[in-house]
Write a protein that holds these residues in place. Structure first.
Motif, short mmCIF file in Angstrom:
data_model
loop_
_atom_site.label_atom_id
_atom_site.label_comp_id
_atom_site.label_asym_id
_atom_site.label_seq_id
_atom_site.Cartn_x
_atom_site.Cartn_y
_atom_site.Cartn_z
N ARG A 35 -7.31 1.70 -5.77
CA ARG A 35 -8.60 2.33 -5.49
C ARG A 35 -8.63 2.95 -4.10
N GLN A 36 -8.13 2.20 -3.12
CA GLN A 36 -8.14 2.65 -1.73
C GLN A 36 -7.30 3.92 -1.55
N TYR A 37 -6.11 3.94 -2.16
CA TYR A 37 -5.22 5.09 -2.00
C TYR A 37 -5.78 6.33 -2.70
N ASN A 66 -14.24 -2.65 -2.19
CA ASN A 66 -14.15 -1.40 -2.94
C ASN A 66 -14.06 -1.61 -4.45
N TYR A 109 0.83 -1.21 0.00
CA TYR A 109 0.00 0.00 0.00
C TYR A 109 0.87 1.27 0.00
N ASP A 114 -8.91 7.01 -3.36
CA ASP A 114 -10.07 7.50 -2.61
C ASP A 114 -9.63 8.24 -1.35
N ALA A 115 -8.65 7.69 -0.64
CA ALA A 115 -8.21 8.28 0.62
C ALA A 115 -7.51 9.62 0.41
N GLN A 147 -7.27 -3.13 -5.70
CA GLN A 147 -7.96 -2.56 -4.54
C GLN A 147 -7.06 -1.60 -3.77
N TYR A 167 -12.58 -8.00 -1.94
CA TYR A 167 -12.28 -6.57 -1.75
C TYR A 167 -13.51 -5.75 -2.11
#
Length: 366
Positions: free
Chosen positions: A292-294, A319, A258, A296-297, A289, A317
Motif C-alpha cells: 500500500r505504501q509503495y 494505512n 520495502y 501510494d508513494a 502495508q 499499520y
C-alpha cells in the motif's frame, strides 16, 4: 507395609494429578486458588487432596514472586512452584527480532504474564536472525538454568536445527517447511492459515478478479507456506490457474522488504503507472502495508482499484488497519497457550509430541 507417615511423605501434587488424569499445573492452580480451573474440577482436586492426606504448607515466597492467593480450603495449603529452590521453575523465550512488530511483542508479554501466574520465572534469550559459523547458544540453555523453552520468530534453518538439539522440553511457535515436523524434538503450534486464505482468495475470484498474486516468502515459515497453499486451493476450486508472474514468494532481505517489494511492483507497472494486476493476497498485514505504501508513494493504480488482503488483523499499520480484508488470530491468547503447553511438557516429559493449530477468523472488508 509402609508406615502412615512414610506414605504421607510420598503424596505430591503429581500423585493427585495422576489419579485425576490432569496436569500437575492444574492441581497447583486448584489448590492455590489460582484462576483457570473450572469450579467442578477444582472441587474434585481439593477432595482428592484431602482424601490422600496431602499437606504442603506455604513457605516464604522468593523475592520478585507474588505471594499465592488465600488457600481454598483450610486443610489444603500449597506453596507456589517458585517458592523453593527445589520447585522453582525458570522457562525461557528464545527469539530473533521479537521487537519487529507488536504481534510478536504481545506474545512475549502474554507468556511472561502467564508464567508469573503459574509461579514460574521467565528468561528472555535473543538469538541472531541467521546462524553464522562458530555461533554457540547461550550457556543458560545448557547448564540447567532453564527447565524449558518457547521458540518464537526464529526463521533460519541452521539456527532452528541448533536449538532443536537442546535436551530440554521445547515448544515451537511455527517452523520452516525445510524442516520436517517429525524432526522437531518438541511440541509445535501453528496458526491455521490455509482455510482462511482459500476463503479470501475464492471471494476475490468470485467477484471477477482474476489477476491476483500472492506476497510472502513461502520458504521462510510453515505458516506462510500454508497460506500460499490456501491461495492455490482457491484457484484450483475455481478451475483457474494463477499467473506465477504476479506472485512474490521468494525470500526478502530483513530491513530491505520495502525496496525489494517495490522492485517487484515496478516490474508489473507500465510507464503510465498502471499495475498489470488486480491486487495481492498478502501473507501478513506487515507485507500488505508495504504494498500500500509503495503504490501510494509512486501513484501506482489499477483499473478497478488496488485489491489488498492481509493476515493478523494488526492495528499497527495506519494505512491498512481496519481497511482491508484480513485474518484475526487473537494473538493475545497465544502466549498463554504456549506457556501452559510448555509447563505441561515439563511435567509430562514422556508424553508424545503434539502438533496443534490455533484457529483463526476471516474479517471481510470492502
Amino acid at each position: 507395609m509402609l508406615a502412615y507417615n512414610e506414605l504421607m511423605k510420598k503424596v505430591t501434587m503429581q500423585t493427585i494429578a495422576d489419579q485425576l488424569s490432569v496436569s500437575r499445573v492444574t492441581v497447583w492452580k486448584a489448590l492455590s486458588g489460582r484462576p483457570g480451573v473450572a469450579e467442578e474440577l477444582r472441587a474434585k482436586i481439593i477432595q482428592k487432596a484431602e482424601e490422600c492426606g496431602y499437606r504442603a504448607f506455604a513457605e516464604p515466597v522468593s523475592a520478585g514472586v507474588s505471594a499465592p492467593k488465600a488457600p481454598v480450603s483450610g486443610q489444603v495449603r500449597v506453596r507456589p512452584l517458585s517458592s523453593s529452590s527445589q520447585e522453582r521453575l525458570t522457562i525461557a523465550v528464545v527469539a530473533a527480532r521479537p521487537e519487529s512488530s507488536l504481534f510478536w511483542m504481545s506474545i512475549v508479554h502474554e507468556i511472561a504474564a502467564e508464567a508469573s501466574l503459574l509461579g514460574a520465572d521467565l528468561m528472555y534469550i535473543n538469538v541472531p536472525s541467521g546462524y553464522h559459523e562458530g555461533y554457540a547458544l547461550p550457556y543458560a540453555l545448557h547448564d540447567g538454568s532453564v527447565s524449558g523453552i518457547i521458540i518464537i520468530n526464529v526463521y533460519d534453518e541452521a539456527m532452528l536445527r541448533l536449538i532443536n538439539t537442546l535436551a530440554i522440553p521445547k515448544v515451537f511457535l511455527d517452523t520452516m517447511p525445510s524442516i520436517p515436523i517429525t524432526d522437531l524434538s518438541g511440541d509445535l503450534v501453528l496458526i491455521e492459515g490455509r482455510v482462511p486464505e482459500r476463503l479470501i482468495t475464492r471471494s476475490l475470484l468470485d467477484r471477477g478478479f482474476r489477476r491476483i498474486g500472492f506476497i510472502g516468502d513461502i520458504s521462510c515459515a510453515q505458516t506462510y507456506y500454508d497460506r500460499y497453499l490456501g491461495y492455490l486451493d482457491a484457484f484450483r476450486e475455481a478451475g483457474l490457474i494463477p499467473d506465477p508472474g504476479l506472485s512474490a514468494t521468494g525470500s526478502l532481505t530483513i530491513t530491505r522488504e520495502y525496496e525489494e517489494l517495490g522492485a517487484f511492483l515496478d516490474s508489473l507497472t507500465s510507464s503510465s503507472g498502471r499495475l498489470n494486476a488486480d491486487g495481492f493476497v498478502c501473507a501478513s498485514d506487515f507485507l500488505a502495508q508495504f504494498i500500500r505504501q509503495y503504490c501510494d508513494a509512486h501513484n501506482i493504480t489499477t483499473e478497478r482499484g488496488l485489491i489488498l488482503t492481509g493476515f493478523d488483523n494488526s492495528t499497527e499499520y495506519s494505512n491498512i488497519a481496519g481497511k482491508i480484508t484480513t485474518v484475526d488470530v487473537k494473538g493475545s491468547f497465544i502466549g498463554a497457550r504456549l506457556a501452559n503447553k510448555l509447563l505441561f511438557r515439563i511435567s509430562h516429559p514422556g508424553t508424545a509430541r503434539e502438533l496443534s493449530y490455533v484457529s483463526t477468523e476471516v474479517i471481510f472488508r470492502s
